[in-house]
Write a protein that holds these residues in place. Structure first.
Motif, short mmCIF file in Angstrom:
data_model
loop_
_atom_site.label_atom_id
_atom_site.label_comp_id
_atom_site.label_asym_id
_atom_site.label_seq_id
_atom_site.Cartn_x
_atom_site.Cartn_y
_atom_site.Cartn_z
N ALA A 191 -2.65 3.42 17.14
CA ALA A 191 -3.07 3.02 18.49
C ALA A 191 -4.42 2.32 18.41
N ALA A 192 -5.30 2.81 17.53
CA ALA A 192 -6.62 2.20 17.36
C ALA A 192 -6.49 0.77 16.86
N PHE A 198 3.72 8.33 23.98
CA PHE A 198 2.31 8.24 24.37
C PHE A 198 1.83 6.80 24.22
N ALA A 199 2.26 6.15 23.14
CA ALA A 199 1.84 4.75 22.93
C ALA A 199 2.36 3.87 24.05
N GLY A 253 0.29 1.50 27.17
CA GLY A 253 0.49 0.05 27.19
C GLY A 253 0.39 -0.61 25.84
N ALA A 254 0.56 0.17 24.78
CA ALA A 254 0.54 -0.43 23.43
C ALA A 254 1.85 -1.18 23.19
N ASP A 255 1.82 -2.09 22.23
CA ASP A 255 3.04 -2.77 21.81
C ASP A 255 3.88 -1.75 21.04
N VAL A 256 4.98 -1.31 21.65
CA VAL A 256 5.74 -0.19 21.11
C VAL A 256 6.36 -0.49 19.74
N CYS A 270 4.09 0.59 12.54
CA CYS A 270 2.87 1.13 11.91
C CYS A 270 3.09 2.58 11.52
N LEU A 271 3.63 3.37 12.45
CA LEU A 271 3.82 4.79 12.18
C LEU A 271 4.84 5.00 11.06
N ALA A 272 5.91 4.23 11.10
CA ALA A 272 6.97 4.37 10.09
C ALA A 272 6.46 3.98 8.71
#
Lengths: 228, 157
Positions: free
Chosen positions: A126-127, A159-160, A164-167, A173-175
Motif C-alpha cells: 500500500a505504501a 482493505f486496499a 482506493g489503491a489499485d487492486v 505486489c502481495l503475491a
C-alpha cells in the motif's frame, strides 16, 4: 381491632425507579458502544499532510525537518498498537504533524505470527502506492484477534480496495512477496536497536515502550517544542 | 412490663439489617477505592499497576473507558460514593425503616451492575484484554447489588 399498616411496603413507584435505572444503564451502554466501536472498514481520518517513503523505504508523514521525530514500532496484530493507531496517533497528527512540528516514521516490527508478517508486507504494498497511512489505520481499526486467520490475503486486499489503491497492482505486489525480506529485516533491525515489544514509540530518542495515555506523549512533545 | 424491641442492652450486637447496611457501606467504599484509583491514573496520565491480568493499559486507554466525555472510572466512583451514602443513610435511626433508601440503593446498584456486565463483555469479546481493577469492580458491584436487593427485600417484609 386496630388496623395495622403493613410495615415497609414497597410503593409501586419503586418498580418504576428500578426499571428506570436499568433502562438508563442500557441507554448509556448503547450510547457508549455507538461512539466507541470503530466501524468496520469505515473511512480513515484524512491524510492532509506530506507523506512518502524514507530513503531506506519506511513510510513517513509530516515535515522531514521537524524538530520532533517520532518512530512508531508496531505489529499489525498487536491490540495495543491498534489503540495507539486509532485513538492516539490521529490526535497527534492533528496537533503536530499537520502543522509541521513532528515527523513520524513507521517501522515494521512483526513478531506475533505469520499474519503479522503478511499484513506488514501488504502495508508495504500500500505504501508503494502512497496509501500507507490510510491502509494501516484500516488494518488496526478492524482487528479481530491474533493468529485467527483474520488477515487473509483476501481481507488484506479488501482493505486496499477500501483506501482506493489499485487492486490489481496491490494483488500482484502481495503475491510476489517482494517485501517479505524487507519486513523481516525491519523487525531484526528493531531488535538490534533494543526494541522489545509493541507498540514502542521513540520520540527524539526517548523510548516509550507500551501504550501510554495521549497526555503522556503530548506533554513530552510540548516539552521538546519548548512549550512545556 | 415487657421491653420494646427498640431498646438495646449494653454490648448488644448489631441486628441483621444493621450488619447488612455495614456490609453495603464497606463494599461501596471498596468499590470507590478501586474506581478512585482508576480515575486518578486516568486523569494524571499514569498507567494502572497491573497484577496478574496484564491488559490494564489497553483497557483503560480504550475508547470504552469513556462515557459522555468523562472516564468511566469517574462515573463508577460517583455511583459507589452514592451507594456508600445511601448505606450510611440506611443506618441512621430515622431512616432505618425507610424503604425508599433501599429502593434507591437497589436501583442504583442494579443499573451499575448492568453497565458493569456490559463492560466486562467488552473486555472479553471486543478488547480481548482484562484489567484486574475492572474485574475487581465487577465483583464488588455484583456483591453490592445482591446486598442491596436483600436489604430491600427484608425492609419490605
Amino acid at each position: 381491632m386496630v388496623a395495622r399498616r403493613r410495615k415497609g411496603r414497597i410503593p409501586p413507584l419503586a418498580a418504576v425507579v428500578v426499571v428506570a435505572a436499568v433502562v438508563g444503564a442500557v441507554g448509556l451502554m448503547a450510547i457508549q458502544f455507538q461512539t466507541a466501536a470503530p466501524p468496520a472498514f469505515g473511512p480513515p481520518p484524512p491524510v492532509d499532510f506530506p507523506t512518502g517513503l524514507t530513503p531506506d523505504g519506511y513510510p513517513y508523514k509530516g515535515n522531514p525537518r521537524a524538530r520532533v521525530v517520532i518512530e512508531e514500532f508496531a505489529d499489525f496484530q498487536c491490540p495495543y498498537c491498534a489503540r495507539y493507531a486509532v485513538d492516539v496517533a490521529p490526535k497527534l497528527d492533528a496537533k503536530y504533524v499537520k502543522g509541521g512540528q513532528a515527523y513520524v516514521v513507521f517501522r515494521y516490527f512483526p513478531f506475533i505470527g505469520p499474519e503479522s508478517f503478511r499484513a506488514a508486507e501488504a502495508a508495504a504494498c500500500a505504501a508503494e502506492q502512497g496509501k500507507f497511512w490510510e491502509y494501516q489505520y484500516l488494518v488496526f481499526a478492524n482487528q479481530r484477534g491474533e493468529n485467527r486467520g483474520w488477515l487473509s490475503d483476501g481481507r488484506l486486499t479488501d482493505f486496499a480496495r477500501s483506501v482506493g489503491a489499485d487492486v490489481e497492482g496491490f494483488r500482484a505486489c502481495l503475491a510476489s512477496g517482494r517485501y517479505a525480506r524487507f519486513v523481516a529485516a525491519s523487525a531484526e533491525q528493531a531488535r538490534q536497536r533494543g526494541i522489545r515489544s509493541t507498540p514502542t514509540v521513540v520520540i527524539n530518542g526517548r523510548i516509550f515502550e507500551g501504550l501510554y495515555d495521549l497526555g503522556t506523549y503530548d506533554r513530552y512533545i510540548e516539552q521538546l517544542l519548548g512549550g512545556g | 412490663m415487657t421491653g420494646t424491641s427498640n431498646s438495646s442492652s449494653v454490648g448488644a450486637k448489631a441486628d441483621p439489617a444493621e450488619r447488612l447496611g455495614l456490609v453495603q457501606v464497606g463494599l461501596a467504599l471498596a468499590g470507590a477505592g478501586v474506581a478512585g484509583y482508576l480515575s486518578w491514573t486516568r486523569l494524571t496520565g499514569k498507567t494502572p499497576v497491573c497484577v496478574g491480568l496484564q491488559g490494564c493499559d489497553l483497557v483503560n486507554a480504550s475508547r470504552f473507558s469513556e462515557l459522555l466525555g468523562l472516564p468511566v472510572a469517574l462515573w463508577g466512583l460517583a455511583a459507589y460514593l452514592a451507594l456508600a451514602g445511601l448505606g450510611v443513610a440506611g443506618l441512621l435511626p430515622g431512616l432505618r425503616a425507610a424503604v425508599w433508601v433501599r429502593v434507591l440503593a437497589f436501583g442504583l446498584a442494579l443499573g451499575s451492575w448492568v453497565f458493569s456486565m456490559y463492560l466486562t463483555a467488552v473486555e472479553a469479546f471486543v478488547l480481548r484484554a482484562w484489567c484486574v481493577w475492572c474485574v475487581a469492580s465487577a465483583v464488588i458491584i455484583t456483591l453490592l447489588t445482591a446486598v442491596c436487593g436483600i436489604g430491600l427485600f427484608r425492609a419490605s417484609r
